[in-house]
Write a protein that holds these residues in place. Structure first.
Motif, PDB file in Angstrom:
ATOM      1  N   HIS A  31       0.843  -1.199   0.000  1.00  0.00           N
ATOM      2  CA  HIS A  31       0.000   0.000   0.000  1.00  0.00           C
ATOM      3  C   HIS A  31       0.881   1.252   0.000  1.00  0.00           C
ATOM      4  O   HIS A  31       0.568   2.222  -0.692  1.00  0.00           O
ATOM      5  CB  HIS A  31      -0.919   0.005   1.218  1.00  0.00           C
ATOM      6  N   PHE A  32       1.953   1.212   0.767  1.00  0.00           N
ATOM      7  CA  PHE A  32       2.856   2.357   0.801  1.00  0.00           C
ATOM      8  C   PHE A  32       3.557   2.502  -0.548  1.00  0.00           C
ATOM      9  O   PHE A  32       3.777   3.628  -1.023  1.00  0.00           O
ATOM     10  CB  PHE A  32       3.900   2.191   1.911  1.00  0.00           C
ATOM     11  N   ARG A  33       3.898   1.403  -1.179  1.00  0.00           N
ATOM     12  CA  ARG A  33       4.555   1.441  -2.496  1.00  0.00           C
ATOM     13  C   ARG A  33       3.643   2.117  -3.517  1.00  0.00           C
ATOM     14  O   ARG A  33       4.084   2.961  -4.299  1.00  0.00           O
ATOM     15  CB  ARG A  33       4.902   0.019  -2.947  1.00  0.00           C
ATOM     16  N   TYR A  34       2.363   1.744  -3.502  1.00  0.00           N
ATOM     17  CA  TYR A  34       1.384   2.360  -4.392  1.00  0.00           C
ATOM     18  C   TYR A  34       1.308   3.869  -4.124  1.00  0.00           C
ATOM     19  O   TYR A  34       1.354   4.687  -5.048  1.00  0.00           O
ATOM     20  CB  TYR A  34       0.013   1.714  -4.171  1.00  0.00           C
ATOM     21  N   TYR A  35       1.186   4.231  -2.852  1.00  0.00           N
ATOM     22  CA  TYR A  35       1.110   5.639  -2.454  1.00  0.00           C
ATOM     23  C   TYR A  35       2.351   6.396  -2.919  1.00  0.00           C
ATOM     24  O   TYR A  35       2.264   7.516  -3.448  1.00  0.00           O
ATOM     25  CB  TYR A  35       0.973   5.736  -0.936  1.00  0.00           C
ATOM     26  N   LEU A  36       3.510   5.779  -2.739  1.00  0.00           N
ATOM     27  CA  LEU A  36       4.773   6.427  -3.081  1.00  0.00           C
ATOM     28  C   LEU A  36       4.829   6.771  -4.565  1.00  0.00           C
ATOM     29  O   LEU A  36       5.213   7.887  -4.938  1.00  0.00           O
ATOM     30  CB  LEU A  36       5.926   5.494  -2.708  1.00  0.00           C
ATOM     31  N   LEU A  37       4.415   5.837  -5.408  1.00  0.00           N
ATOM     32  CA  LEU A  37       4.424   6.065  -6.845  1.00  0.00           C
ATOM     33  C   LEU A  37       3.444   7.173  -7.238  1.00  0.00           C
ATOM     34  O   LEU A  37       3.769   8.064  -8.030  1.00  0.00           O
ATOM     35  CB  LEU A  37       4.069   4.768  -7.584  1.00  0.00           C
ATOM     36  N   GLN A  38       2.232   7.119  -6.670  1.00  0.00           N
ATOM     37  CA  GLN A  38       1.237   8.131  -6.990  1.00  0.00           C
ATOM     38  C   GLN A  38       1.644   9.503  -6.467  1.00  0.00           C
ATOM     39  O   GLN A  38       1.468  10.527  -7.133  1.00  0.00           O
ATOM     40  CB  GLN A  38      -0.130   7.723  -6.429  1.00  0.00           C
TER      41      GLN A  38
ATOM     42  N   MET B 147      11.197  15.517  -2.492  1.00  0.00           N
ATOM     43  CA  MET B 147      11.285  14.296  -3.279  1.00  0.00           C
ATOM     44  C   MET B 147      12.419  13.382  -2.815  1.00  0.00           C
ATOM     45  O   MET B 147      12.461  12.204  -3.184  1.00  0.00           O
ATOM     46  CB  MET B 147      11.441  14.629  -4.761  1.00  0.00           C
ATOM     47  N   LYS B 148      13.339  13.925  -1.997  1.00  0.00           N
ATOM     48  CA  LYS B 148      14.412  13.083  -1.455  1.00  0.00           C
ATOM     49  C   LYS B 148      13.849  11.962  -0.595  1.00  0.00           C
ATOM     50  O   LYS B 148      14.364  10.845  -0.584  1.00  0.00           O
ATOM     51  CB  LYS B 148      15.390  13.930  -0.627  1.00  0.00           C
ATOM     52  N   ILE B 149      12.792  12.263   0.167  1.00  0.00           N
ATOM     53  CA  ILE B 149      12.147  11.243   0.997  1.00  0.00           C
ATOM     54  C   ILE B 149      11.626  10.128   0.100  1.00  0.00           C
ATOM     55  O   ILE B 149      11.821   8.937   0.373  1.00  0.00           O
ATOM     56  CB  ILE B 149      10.992  11.840   1.819  1.00  0.00           C
ATOM     57  N   HIS B 150      10.985  10.530  -0.989  1.00  0.00           N
ATOM     58  CA  HIS B 150      10.431   9.545  -1.912  1.00  0.00           C
ATOM     59  C   HIS B 150      11.539   8.733  -2.581  1.00  0.00           C
ATOM     60  O   HIS B 150      11.436   7.508  -2.698  1.00  0.00           O
ATOM     61  CB  HIS B 150       9.590  10.250  -2.980  1.00  0.00           C
ATOM     62  N   ARG B 151      12.590   9.413  -3.022  1.00  0.00           N
ATOM     63  CA  ARG B 151      13.674   8.705  -3.712  1.00  0.00           C
ATOM     64  C   ARG B 151      14.374   7.724  -2.789  1.00  0.00           C
ATOM     65  O   ARG B 151      14.812   6.654  -3.213  1.00  0.00           O
ATOM     66  CB  ARG B 151      14.662   9.712  -4.301  1.00  0.00           C
ATOM     67  N   SER B 152      14.491   8.082  -1.524  1.00  0.00           N
ATOM     68  CA  SER B 152      15.101   7.174  -0.552  1.00  0.00           C
ATOM     69  C   SER B 152      14.279   5.897  -0.419  1.00  0.00           C
ATOM     70  O   SER B 152      14.818   4.786  -0.425  1.00  0.00           O
ATOM     71  CB  SER B 152      15.214   7.867   0.813  1.00  0.00           C
ATOM     72  N   TYR B 153      12.964   6.050  -0.327  1.00  0.00           N
ATOM     73  CA  TYR B 153      12.091   4.879  -0.239  1.00  0.00           C
ATOM     74  C   TYR B 153      12.075   4.098  -1.549  1.00  0.00           C
ATOM     75  O   TYR B 153      12.023   2.861  -1.549  1.00  0.00           O
ATOM     76  CB  TYR B 153      10.672   5.301   0.142  1.00  0.00           C
ATOM     77  N   MET B 154      12.108   4.800  -2.669  1.00  0.00           N
ATOM     78  CA  MET B 154      12.130   4.121  -3.962  1.00  0.00           C
ATOM     79  C   MET B 154      13.362   3.233  -4.082  1.00  0.00           C
ATOM     80  O   MET B 154      13.283   2.100  -4.570  1.00  0.00           O
ATOM     81  CB  MET B 154      12.097   5.158  -5.087  1.00  0.00           C
ATOM     82  N   GLU B 155      14.487   3.736  -3.593  1.00  0.00           N
ATOM     83  CA  GLU B 155      15.721   2.948  -3.633  1.00  0.00           C
ATOM     84  C   GLU B 155      15.583   1.701  -2.760  1.00  0.00           C
ATOM     85  O   GLU B 155      15.981   0.602  -3.152  1.00  0.00           O
ATOM     86  CB  GLU B 155      16.895   3.805  -3.155  1.00  0.00           C
TER      87      GLU B 155
ATOM     88  N   PHE C 171      -9.632  16.465  -1.160  1.00  0.00           N
ATOM     89  CA  PHE C 171      -8.814  15.682  -2.095  1.00  0.00           C
ATOM     90  C   PHE C 171      -7.688  14.952  -1.354  1.00  0.00           C
ATOM     91  O   PHE C 171      -7.314  13.840  -1.722  1.00  0.00           O
ATOM     92  CB  PHE C 171      -8.231  16.574  -3.186  1.00  0.00           C
ATOM     93  N   GLU C 172      -7.134  15.601  -0.311  1.00  0.00           N
ATOM     94  CA  GLU C 172      -6.106  14.929   0.496  1.00  0.00           C
ATOM     95  C   GLU C 172      -6.677  13.670   1.144  1.00  0.00           C
ATOM     96  O   GLU C 172      -6.034  12.611   1.143  1.00  0.00           O
ATOM     97  CB  GLU C 172      -5.581  15.882   1.580  1.00  0.00           C
ATOM     98  N   LEU C 173      -7.862  13.773   1.697  1.00  0.00           N
ATOM     99  CA  LEU C 173      -8.519  12.606   2.294  1.00  0.00           C
ATOM    100  C   LEU C 173      -8.757  11.538   1.235  1.00  0.00           C
ATOM    101  O   LEU C 173      -8.529  10.341   1.483  1.00  0.00           O
ATOM    102  CB  LEU C 173      -9.839  13.029   2.939  1.00  0.00           C
ATOM    103  N   ASP C 174      -9.185  11.957   0.055  1.00  0.00           N
ATOM    104  CA  ASP C 174      -9.397  11.012  -1.046  1.00  0.00           C
ATOM    105  C   ASP C 174      -8.097  10.305  -1.429  1.00  0.00           C
ATOM    106  O   ASP C 174      -8.108   9.130  -1.819  1.00  0.00           O
ATOM    107  CB  ASP C 174      -9.949  11.744  -2.273  1.00  0.00           C
ATOM    108  N   PHE C 175      -6.988  11.027  -1.355  1.00  0.00           N
ATOM    109  CA  PHE C 175      -5.688  10.447  -1.718  1.00  0.00           C
ATOM    110  C   PHE C 175      -5.327   9.315  -0.753  1.00  0.00           C
ATOM    111  O   PHE C 175      -4.818   8.269  -1.168  1.00  0.00           O
ATOM    112  CB  PHE C 175      -4.608  11.532  -1.692  1.00  0.00           C
ATOM    113  N   TRP C 176      -5.586   9.530   0.542  1.00  0.00           N
ATOM    114  CA  TRP C 176      -5.318   8.467   1.518  1.00  0.00           C
ATOM    115  C   TRP C 176      -6.230   7.275   1.262  1.00  0.00           C
ATOM    116  O   TRP C 176      -5.792   6.123   1.329  1.00  0.00           O
ATOM    117  CB  TRP C 176      -5.522   8.982   2.948  1.00  0.00           C
ATOM    118  N   GLU C 177      -7.495   7.544   0.972  1.00  0.00           N
ATOM    119  CA  GLU C 177      -8.440   6.468   0.705  1.00  0.00           C
ATOM    120  C   GLU C 177      -8.067   5.713  -0.578  1.00  0.00           C
ATOM    121  O   GLU C 177      -8.117   4.478  -0.621  1.00  0.00           O
ATOM    122  CB  GLU C 177      -9.862   7.045   0.588  1.00  0.00           C
ATOM    123  N   MET C 178      -7.698   6.458  -1.591  1.00  0.00           N
ATOM    124  CA  MET C 178      -7.243   5.876  -2.855  1.00  0.00           C
ATOM    125  C   MET C 178      -6.057   4.937  -2.636  1.00  0.00           C
ATOM    126  O   MET C 178      -6.004   3.828  -3.175  1.00  0.00           O
ATOM    127  CB  MET C 178      -6.851   7.012  -3.806  1.00  0.00           C
TER     128      MET C 178
END
Length: 219
Positions: free
Chosen positions: A36-43, A83-91, A206-213
């Motif tokens: 779920h976190f991986r999906y969120y990270l990409l989006q 985006m550094k936070i995201h790139r760290s997790y992506m790695e 929309f932020e709430l929708d993003f978490w639900e998505m």
């Protein structure tokens, strides 16, 4: 109350739902499934490019060089900071940037960014700021709340995300948006304020929708 205090109060019912959402709570207690976190990270990575474009519209619409510098700095902070936070997790998850661009934005992601860009194109600096502020401020709030939970910031996987959004650097950046919003909208008419509140609350929804998505892994 200041304009930002009124906006904050107006969004509280939605922000409380965000804090109680199982995705956010799962980050806080470490129970969120990694897929779920991986999906969120990409989006969210895709979202941040459009988020930076909204800031860039602030440059286009500014006549004051100091405002142009402010928005320019924030574009850089997103593309080379947040985006550094995201790139760290992506790695850590074995995700390359090429892989990100093979992913299509989910429907709610596209709806959110299209709304921010539409409001900002049609409006002025205030509309740009308020559409941005809901994301920035709600993340600062979530980061601070989760960081207070025992052991959350030390979690071996989600701790980095929590500390990133609870950091003094992130909160200082958010506060600069709050301060500028108050400065630009000081003394505005009630009609103008109501328009700003509508944008702020809509972006919060929309932020709430993003978490639900992200919780439901929606396409």
């Amino acid at each position: 109350m200041t304009i930002s205090e009124r906006l904050y109060q107006a969004a509280q019912p939605v922000w409380k739902e965000c804090l109680e959402h199982p995705f956010v709570k799962g980050i806080g207690d470490g129970s969120l499934p990694v897929e779920h976190f991986r999906y969120y990270l990409l989006q969210d990575y895709l979202y941040l490019f459009d988020y930076a474009r909204v800031f860039a519209l602030g440059i286009v619409k500014s006549h004051d060089p100091k405002l142009m510098q402010f928005f320019s700095k924030n574009v850089d902070n997103i593309l080379n900071g947040e985006m550094k936070i995201h790139r760290s997790y992506m790695e850590r998850l074995g995700i390359t940037e090429d892989h990100v661009f093979q992913v299509k934005p989910a429907l709610k992601n596209a709806a959110y960014t299209n709304y921010m860009l539409s409001v900002s194109h049609a409006g002025g600096i205030a509309e740009v700021l308020v559409s941005i502020l809901a994301c920035s401020w709600s993340y600062a709030e979530i980061g601070q709340v989760l960081a207070q939970k025992p052991g959350a910031a030390e979690h071996p996987f989600y701790g980095e995300w929590i500390t990133g959004y609870a950091s003094s650097e992130y909160n200082s950046s958010n506060q600069s948006l709050v301060t500028l919003t108050d400065k630009l909208l000081e003394g505005c008419s009630e009609e103008t304020y109501q328009r700003m509140e509508d944008i702020f609350v809509m972006c919060s929804r929309f932020e709430l929708d993003f978490w639900e998505m992200s919780w439901r892994l929606e396409p």
